[in-house]
Structures are given as structure tokens and as C-alpha cells.
Design a protein around this motif. Structure first.
Motif, PDB file in Angstrom:
ATOM      1  N   PHE A   1       7.259 -28.090  70.724  1.00  0.00           N
ATOM      2  CA  PHE A   1       7.586 -28.479  72.104  1.00  0.00           C
ATOM      3  C   PHE A   1       6.902 -27.540  73.093  1.00  0.00           C
ATOM      4  CE2 PHE A   1      10.091 -27.953  75.942  1.00  0.00           C
ATOM      5  CZ  PHE A   1      10.080 -29.250  76.426  1.00  0.00           C
ATOM      6  N   THR A   2       6.999 -26.241  72.845  1.00  0.00           N
ATOM      7  CA  THR A   2       6.397 -25.266  73.757  1.00  0.00           C
ATOM      8  C   THR A   2       4.878 -25.402  73.773  1.00  0.00           C
ATOM      9  OG1 THR A   2       8.231 -23.770  73.290  1.00  0.00           O
ATOM     10  CG2 THR A   2       6.304 -22.819  74.349  1.00  0.00           C
ATOM     11  N   ILE A   3       4.285 -25.614  72.609  1.00  0.00           N
ATOM     12  CA  ILE A   3       2.836 -25.770  72.552  1.00  0.00           C
ATOM     13  C   ILE A   3       2.397 -27.047  73.254  1.00  0.00           C
ATOM     14  CG2 ILE A   3       0.897 -26.202  70.992  1.00  0.00           C
ATOM     15  CD1 ILE A   3       2.301 -24.274  69.016  1.00  0.00           C
ATOM     16  N   ARG A   4       3.094 -28.140  73.000  1.00  0.00           N
ATOM     17  CA  ARG A   4       2.728 -29.404  73.651  1.00  0.00           C
ATOM     18  C   ARG A   4       2.911 -29.316  75.170  1.00  0.00           C
ATOM     19  NH1 ARG A   4       1.986 -33.439  69.735  1.00  0.00           N
ATOM     20  NH2 ARG A   4       3.070 -33.016  67.791  1.00  0.00           N
ATOM     21  N   THR A   5       4.019 -28.726  75.605  1.00  0.00           N
ATOM     22  CA  THR A   5       4.256 -28.575  77.047  1.00  0.00           C
ATOM     23  C   THR A   5       3.168 -27.702  77.669  1.00  0.00           C
ATOM     24  OG1 THR A   5       6.627 -28.788  76.651  1.00  0.00           O
ATOM     25  CG2 THR A   5       5.957 -27.905  78.783  1.00  0.00           C
ATOM     26  N   SER A   6       2.837 -26.613  77.007  1.00  0.00           N
ATOM     27  CA  SER A   6       1.749 -25.756  77.498  1.00  0.00           C
ATOM     28  C   SER A   6       0.444 -26.538  77.571  1.00  0.00           C
ATOM     29  CB  SER A   6       1.555 -24.553  76.565  1.00  0.00           C
ATOM     30  OG  SER A   6       2.688 -23.751  76.530  1.00  0.00           O
ATOM     31  N   GLY A   7       0.176 -27.317  76.541  1.00  0.00           N
ATOM     32  CA  GLY A   7      -1.051 -28.102  76.507  1.00  0.00           C
ATOM     33  C   GLY A   7      -1.137 -29.108  77.628  1.00  0.00           C
ATOM     34  N   VAL A   8      -0.010 -29.754  77.940  1.00  0.00           N
ATOM     35  CA  VAL A   8       0.002 -30.734  79.041  1.00  0.00           C
ATOM     36  C   VAL A   8      -0.295 -30.036  80.366  1.00  0.00           C
ATOM     37  CG1 VAL A   8       1.485 -32.290  80.366  1.00  0.00           C
ATOM     38  CG2 VAL A   8       1.484 -32.393  77.863  1.00  0.00           C
ATOM     39  N   PHE A   9       0.357 -28.893  80.606  1.00  0.00           N
ATOM     40  CA  PHE A   9       0.096 -28.159  81.847  1.00  0.00           C
ATOM     41  C   PHE A   9      -1.332 -27.625  81.895  1.00  0.00           C
ATOM     42  CE2 PHE A   9       4.803 -27.670  82.220  1.00  0.00           C
ATOM     43  CZ  PHE A   9       4.922 -28.253  83.464  1.00  0.00           C
ATOM     44  N   LEU A  10      -1.834 -27.143  80.767  1.00  0.00           N
ATOM     45  CA  LEU A  10      -3.200 -26.617  80.733  1.00  0.00           C
ATOM     46  C   LEU A  10      -4.224 -27.730  80.932  1.00  0.00           C
ATOM     47  CD1 LEU A  10      -2.808 -24.064  77.824  1.00  0.00           C
ATOM     48  CD2 LEU A  10      -3.168 -23.531  80.241  1.00  0.00           C
ATOM     49  N   ALA A  11      -3.961 -28.898  80.382  1.00  0.00           N
ATOM     50  CA  ALA A  11      -4.883 -30.027  80.571  1.00  0.00           C
ATOM     51  C   ALA A  11      -4.874 -30.487  82.022  1.00  0.00           C
ATOM     52  CB  ALA A  11      -4.501 -31.180  79.649  1.00  0.00           C
ATOM     53  N   ALA A  12      -3.693 -30.505  82.643  1.00  0.00           N
ATOM     54  CA  ALA A  12      -3.572 -31.000  84.012  1.00  0.00           C
ATOM     55  C   ALA A  12      -4.046 -29.984  85.047  1.00  0.00           C
ATOM     56  CB  ALA A  12      -2.129 -31.384  84.297  1.00  0.00           C
ATOM     57  N   LEU A  13      -3.789 -28.702  84.793  1.00  0.00           N
ATOM     58  CA  LEU A  13      -4.032 -27.696  85.830  1.00  0.00           C
ATOM     59  C   LEU A  13      -5.058 -26.635  85.470  1.00  0.00           C
ATOM     60  CD1 LEU A  13      -0.300 -27.100  86.853  1.00  0.00           C
ATOM     61  CD2 LEU A  13      -1.988 -28.535  88.003  1.00  0.00           C
ATOM     62  N   ASP A  14      -5.490 -26.555  84.215  1.00  0.00           N
ATOM     63  CA  ASP A  14      -6.451 -25.539  83.771  1.00  0.00           C
ATOM     64  C   ASP A  14      -6.011 -24.142  84.214  1.00  0.00           C
ATOM     65  OD1 ASP A  14      -8.687 -24.568  82.483  1.00  0.00           O
ATOM     66  OD2 ASP A  14      -9.928 -24.699  84.280  1.00  0.00           O
ATOM     67  N   LEU A  15      -4.836 -23.728  83.741  1.00  0.00           N
ATOM     68  CA  LEU A  15      -4.235 -22.460  84.144  1.00  0.00           C
ATOM     69  C   LEU A  15      -4.754 -21.285  83.337  1.00  0.00           C
ATOM     70  CD1 LEU A  15      -0.537 -23.697  84.228  1.00  0.00           C
ATOM     71  CD2 LEU A  15      -2.022 -23.330  86.195  1.00  0.00           C
ATOM     72  N   SER A  16      -4.795 -20.131  83.979  1.00  0.00           N
ATOM     73  CA  SER A  16      -5.044 -18.895  83.248  1.00  0.00           C
ATOM     74  C   SER A  16      -3.738 -18.507  82.556  1.00  0.00           C
ATOM     75  CB  SER A  16      -5.467 -17.786  84.209  1.00  0.00           C
ATOM     76  OG  SER A  16      -4.383 -17.441  85.055  1.00  0.00           O
ATOM     77  N   ILE A  17      -3.794 -17.535  81.690  1.00  0.00           N
ATOM     78  CA  ILE A  17      -2.574 -17.120  81.004  1.00  0.00           C
ATOM     79  C   ILE A  17      -1.580 -16.509  81.987  1.00  0.00           C
ATOM     80  CG2 ILE A  17      -3.373 -14.826  80.318  1.00  0.00           C
ATOM     81  CD1 ILE A  17      -1.901 -15.536  77.560  1.00  0.00           C
ATOM     82  N   TYR A  18      -2.068 -15.836  83.024  1.00  0.00           N
ATOM     83  CA  TYR A  18      -1.182 -15.259  84.030  1.00  0.00           C
ATOM     84  C   TYR A  18      -0.411 -16.357  84.766  1.00  0.00           C
ATOM     85  CZ  TYR A  18      -4.657 -11.614  83.271  1.00  0.00           C
ATOM     86  OH  TYR A  18      -5.512 -10.724  82.695  1.00  0.00           O
ATOM     87  N   SER A  19      -1.117 -17.381  85.177  1.00  0.00           N
ATOM     88  CA  SER A  19      -0.463 -18.484  85.890  1.00  0.00           C
ATOM     89  C   SER A  19       0.456 -19.268  84.969  1.00  0.00           C
ATOM     90  CB  SER A  19      -1.498 -19.411  86.511  1.00  0.00           C
ATOM     91  OG  SER A  19      -2.144 -18.741  87.561  1.00  0.00           O
ATOM     92  N   SER A  20       0.103 -19.350  83.704  1.00  0.00           N
ATOM     93  CA  SER A  20       0.994 -20.009  82.751  1.00  0.00           C
ATOM     94  C   SER A  20       2.313 -19.256  82.670  1.00  0.00           C
ATOM     95  CB  SER A  20       0.349 -20.072  81.370  1.00  0.00           C
ATOM     96  OG  SER A  20      -0.806 -20.852  81.389  1.00  0.00           O
ATOM     97  N   PHE A  21       2.235 -17.946  82.617  1.00  0.00           N
ATOM     98  CA  PHE A  21       3.451 -17.135  82.617  1.00  0.00           C
ATOM     99  C   PHE A  21       4.252 -17.391  83.885  1.00  0.00           C
ATOM    100  CE2 PHE A  21       4.602 -13.721  79.690  1.00  0.00           C
ATOM    101  CZ  PHE A  21       3.712 -13.984  78.671  1.00  0.00           C
ATOM    102  N   LEU A  22       3.588 -17.391  85.016  1.00  0.00           N
ATOM    103  CA  LEU A  22       4.268 -17.609  86.291  1.00  0.00           C
ATOM    104  C   LEU A  22       4.894 -18.993  86.338  1.00  0.00           C
ATOM    105  CD1 LEU A  22       5.044 -16.702  89.113  1.00  0.00           C
ATOM    106  CD2 LEU A  22       2.765 -17.360  89.889  1.00  0.00           C
ATOM    107  N   LEU A  23       4.167 -20.012  85.912  1.00  0.00           N
ATOM    108  CA  LEU A  23       4.689 -21.374  85.940  1.00  0.00           C
ATOM    109  C   LEU A  23       5.920 -21.514  85.056  1.00  0.00           C
ATOM    110  CD1 LEU A  23       4.437 -24.296  86.892  1.00  0.00           C
ATOM    111  CD2 LEU A  23       2.955 -24.714  84.916  1.00  0.00           C
ATOM    112  N   PHE A  24       5.862 -21.017  83.824  1.00  0.00           N
ATOM    113  CA  PHE A  24       7.008 -21.140  82.938  1.00  0.00           C
ATOM    114  C   PHE A  24       8.178 -20.295  83.438  1.00  0.00           C
ATOM    115  CE2 PHE A  24       4.018 -23.199  80.182  1.00  0.00           C
ATOM    116  CZ  PHE A  24       4.806 -24.150  79.543  1.00  0.00           C
TER     117      PHE A  24
END
Length: 128
Positions: free
Chosen positions: A96-119
Motif C-alpha cells: 500500500f505504501t509503495i503503491r501510494t508513493s508511486g501514484v504521488f511520484l507519477a503525478a507530481l515527480d517529487l523529490s524524497i524531501y517533498s515526499s516526506f513533507l507530503l506524507f
């Protein structure tokens, strides 16, 4: 990256939303302080994990496998991500976490820092 800027905008909009609410001033202050601590805490977790543990915390797996899933999504072949965590086809637990991360990364092309902030923001929104 545009996705990184959007995450910062979401953070600011959450602050504005709290400030514009009908809550008492003490509650508003508490919520904004909580938001700031949530963001700072997420970043602190990242940097402590990077510096003290050499990046061996679980976030590296989630982000790396999320990137693999994002690339497969964008290619139109989500079942061919190459992530062994996603072979079962389920949307629970680690997958679930990997798929959710993948959806956000595909939609927004986030850096790891922004991924941390978003989650972190998603977690905080769940609290309030």
C-alpha cells in the motif's frame, strides 16, 4: 521540481485554512504549531536516518520501489514495476505504501524531501 513547489503550497494552504477557521485563537495556534512540528519532525527523521544510519531506514525502500511503480504506471504497465513487494497484487501493508508513493511520484515527480513533507502533511490532516 514543480511537484516540490506544490507540496509547499499545500503546507501553506493548510496553515491559511487553520488561520481562517472559526476555531478559537488558542486552538488555531496549537494546530499551526502542530503542523510546523509535524513538518520539522518528518525532516528530522529523514536527516537522522541519512546521517546516523546511512539511509538504511524504510523510507529508502518505499521511495525506491515507489519510483519503480511510478515509472511502470507512466509506461502503462503497472504490473511490471519490478518491485518484489508488489507481486501479490494487493493494496495492503508495505505494498500500500509503495503503491501510494508511486501514484504521488507519477503525478507530481517529487523529490524524497517533498515526499516526506507530503506524507507528513497527510498524516497531520488525518490527526485534525
Amino acid at each position: 521540481m514543480l511537484g516540490d513547489a506544490l507540496v509547499v503550497v499545500v503546507c501553506l494552504l493548510m496553515s491559511v485554512g487553520i488561520a481562517a477557521s472559526n476555531l478559537g485563537s488558542r486552538v488555531k495556534r496549537l494546530l499551526v504549531i502542530g503542523l510546523l512540528l509535524h513538518v520539522v519532525g518528518g525532516q528530522a527523521y529523514y536527516w537522522v536516518s541519512e546521517i546516523l544510519y546511512g539511509g538504511s531506514a524504510d523510507y529508502a525502500w518505499y521511495y525506491g520501489h515507489g519510483k519503480m511503480y511510478a515509472e511502470a504506471l507512466l509506461a502503462g504497465r503497472p504490473d511490471e514495476s519490478g518491485s518484489f513487494w508488489l507481486e501479490s497484487g494487493e493494496w495492503c501493508c508495505t505494498a500500500f505504501t509503495i503503491r501510494t508513493s508511486g501514484v504521488f511520484l507519477a503525478a507530481l515527480d517529487l523529490s524524497i524531501y517533498s515526499s516526506f513533507l507530503l506524507f507528513s502533511l497527510i498524516g497531520y490532516a488525518g490527526v485534525i
